[in-house]
Design an enzyme around this catalytic site. Structure first.
Site, mmCIF file in Angstrom:
data_model
loop_
_atom_site.group_PDB
_atom_site.id
_atom_site.type_symbol
_atom_site.label_atom_id
_atom_site.label_comp_id
_atom_site.label_asym_id
_atom_site.label_seq_id
_atom_site.Cartn_x
_atom_site.Cartn_y
_atom_site.Cartn_z
ATOM 1 N N ASP A 214 -28.768 54.840 63.186
ATOM 2 C CA ASP A 214 -29.040 56.205 62.799
ATOM 3 C C ASP A 214 -29.422 57.040 64.021
ATOM 4 O OD1 ASP A 214 -29.761 58.025 60.396
ATOM 5 O OD2 ASP A 214 -31.539 58.135 61.668
ATOM 6 N N GLU A 256 -23.962 56.573 64.712
ATOM 7 C CA GLU A 256 -23.913 57.844 64.005
ATOM 8 C C GLU A 256 -24.274 58.942 65.000
ATOM 9 O OE1 GLU A 256 -25.995 60.988 61.188
ATOM 10 O OE2 GLU A 256 -27.135 59.531 62.320
HETATM 11 C C1 GLC Z 1 -29.036 60.620 59.850
HETATM 12 C C2 GLC Z 1 -28.880 60.255 58.392
HETATM 13 C C3 GLC Z 1 -29.588 61.277 57.550
HETATM 14 C C4 GLC Z 1 -31.041 61.343 57.956
HETATM 15 C C5 GLC Z 1 -31.174 61.592 59.463
HETATM 16 C C6 GLC Z 1 -32.586 61.393 59.940
HETATM 17 O O1 GLC Z 1 -28.385 61.797 60.132
HETATM 18 O O2 GLC Z 1 -27.543 60.142 58.041
HETATM 19 O O3 GLC Z 1 -29.456 61.003 56.183
HETATM 20 O O4 GLC Z 1 -31.671 62.371 57.249
HETATM 21 O O5 GLC Z 1 -30.384 60.717 60.205
HETATM 22 O O6 GLC Z 1 -32.913 60.033 59.942
#
Ligand code: GLC
Ligand code: CA
Length: 545
Positions: A214, A256
């Site tokens: 993440d 991500e």
């Molecule tokens: C990423 C996740 C999201 C979350 C963010 C903070 O973007 O996909 O759902 O709110 O991280 O952890």
């Protein structure tokens, strides 16, 4: 054909360090998938009960969203304990049970690893904010002024006005890139770096097959930068990879990182950082191409995408649990997409669109299949968001991004077969209600969306060209037609998509003409030109001779 028993399936999933290059992924909110004990919340045992549904779809790897103990201010992306499972979902033993059931079927499981921040309820932060002299003070990023790192963008701009939050007790600000209830960890502190390596080791030892990492973009902060993708951040991510390569060589890291292709591809480094990364710029352009009846956005972004090391792979997706993010398009493109896909103001969240796939495409079956055909045939490994394979809808009455995290619709019995108790949130009503849209009816109906998608997945699994092959775009003289050749060794597969609502005729350049097997109908065809129905897709495999 019994695809599950075919040797390729086994090749795809087992004893293969590059398994993720051929894999089909499936993203699950455990809370929303299946409740086993009637408390109205989905749990690990419930998911385990449904493992054969997932296997039948053709999934090789499940990504489970955060299941850690958490006050749920950001649906579990605010972690209060990195070494446990929240009671809501079960016990660590239930997770082991799920892993065993999945592995028995050749399915792997990855989970979210949230490195950048913890919950403000985490004991580290509680200690950190209790006293300036706490040994944990330095686990987080504190400052006397909120002018430090000025100009760094605010990601949750709908709610947060600053990346700094004031702490009354200790009279300093702490740094947070997401909600103020998610303080950023201080990666300049070697203790924090080591803590997170321990977390990685803990879950991989338990049997988890890797991580969807993440927000890896924001680990370090430096004056005079946008505090994104800094060299220090990449260096630390490589340390995690080094640990994995040494101790868990088949585990993967999936990034991500919502960035343009050039910055994004840096997350692969020279094959020694991430195994996979979401292609954030490609995703909106799939929708843009449909909106504009024009293949150019897809072709251009892929031509702008640097080639990546052989042991790396793009993750392709259409939707996920967040808003459909529109950070990686121009202002003009964003406006066009809002107009087309989010006509009402409450459909927009931060910069993106907080709707599910089917509603975004007006529940138009041919468009839904078309974008799925792109998902399964463009370069990379596809990730399906749970429920999109049956065309589930969303609930825009729910706040934030919760509208796309509603219970999986299994059948038409009360509560969609999701729970015997009171579901944690209201079920979707109307045309997308479980009475109309559920897995049981779609499994039984040969013409359902589910069956069309399963078919595409199974054909994909019989060919390495999709996961490993090169891509060659084919001149079409018609911007509404997207044609490309995927090639791997002897295997050559021609994909043709009509991105428009009218019939088109597509003449193949001479060098591509010849004998093909239509993979979707099994017909042999000698092709000079193809007639394309509106929004139709064609998967054609070149004859060996
Ligand atoms: C990423 C996740 C999201 C979350 C963010 C903070 O973007 O996909 O759902 O709110 O991280 O952890
Ligand atoms: Ca439960």
């Amino acid at each position: 054909m019994d695809w599950a028993a075919s040797p390729l399936f086994i090749y795809n999933t087992m004893n293969n360090q590059l398994w993720y290059k051929d894999a089909v992924f499936y993203q699950i909110s455990v809370r929303a998938f299946k409740d086993s004990n009637g408390d109205g919340h989905g749990d690990l045992r419930g998911l385990t009960e449904k493992i054969d549904y997932i296997k039948n779809l053709g999934v090789d790897c499940i990504w489970i969203m955060p299941i850690y103990p958490s006050p749920l201010r950001d649906d579990g992306y605010d972690i209060a304990d990195y070494y446990n499972v929240s009671d809501e979902y079960g016990k660590l033993d239930d997770l082991k049970g799920l892993i065993a059931a999945a592995h028995e079927r050749g399915i792997r499981i990855i989970m979210d690893l949230v490195l950048n921040h913890t919950s403000d309820a985490h004991p580290w932060f509680q200690a950190s904010r209790s006293d300036k002299n706490s040994p944990y003070r330095d686990y987080y990023v504190w400052s006397d002024t909120d002018k430090k790192y000025e100009g760094v963008r605010i990601i949750f701009g709908d709610i947060e006005k600053s990346n700094w939050a004031w702490d009354e007790k200790t009279q300093q600000y702490y740094w947070h890139r997401f909600f103020s209830s998610q303080p950023d960890l201080n990666f300049d502190n070697p203790a924090v770096q080591d803590e997170m390596l321990n977390v990685v080791r803990f879950w991989l030892t338990l049997g988890i097959d890797g991580f969807r990492v993440d927000a890896p973009t924001y680990l370090f902060e430096r004056d005079g930068t946008n505090c994104e993708s800094l060299p220090e951040t990449h260096a630390y991510l490589k340390r995690i990879r080094h640990l994995i390569d040494g101790e868990f060589p088949e585990a993967i890291m999936l990034a991500e990182s919502n960035q343009w292709p050039k910055e994004l591809s840096q997350y692969f480094s020279s094959g020694d950082e991430f195994h996979m990364a979401f292609h954030f710029p490609l995703m909106p352009r799939i929708f843009l191409s449909i909106a504009q009846n024009n293949a150019t956005p897809i072709i251009e972004i892929l031509q702008d995408t640097p080639s990546i090391p052989d042991n790396c792979q793009w993750a392709i997706f259409l939707r996920n649990h967040d808003e459909l993010s529109l950070e990686m398009v121009t202002d003009e493109e964003r406006k066009l997409m809002w107009r087309e896909f989010a006509p009402e103001p409450h459909m927009i969240h931060n910069l993106g669109i907080r709707r599910r796939l089917a509603p975004i495409l007006n529940n138009d079956r041919s468009k839904i299949e078309l974008v799925n055909s792109l998902l399964f045939t463009l370069p990379g490994s596809p990730i399906i968001y749970y429920g999109d394979e049956i065309g589930m809808g969303d609930n825009l009455n729910l706040p934030d991004r919760n509208g796309v995290r509603t219970p999986m619709q299994w059948n038409s019995s009360p509560n969609a077969g999701f729970t015997k108790g009171e579901p944690f949130t209201e079920l979707i009503q109307g045309q997308y209600g479980f009475q109309h849209i559920n897995t049981e009816s779609q499994l039984a109906n040969p013409d359902s969306l589910y069956r069309a998608i399963r078919r595409m997945i199974h054909i994909r699994k019989e060919h390495h060209a999709f996961g490993r092959g090169s891509i060659q775009f084919i001149e079409s003289n018609d911007p509404g037609v997207l044609a490309y050749l995927r090639e791997h060794g002897e295997e050559k597969i021609l994909l043709v998509h009509n991105l428009t609502d009218s019939s088109r005729s597509f003449t193949l350049p001479a060098e591509y003409q010849g004998g093909y097997i239509n993979l979707l109908t099994n017909e042999m065809q000698n092709i000079q030109s193809i007639t394309l129905n509106p929004y139709s897709y064609h998967w054609m495999k070149k004859h060996a001779h």
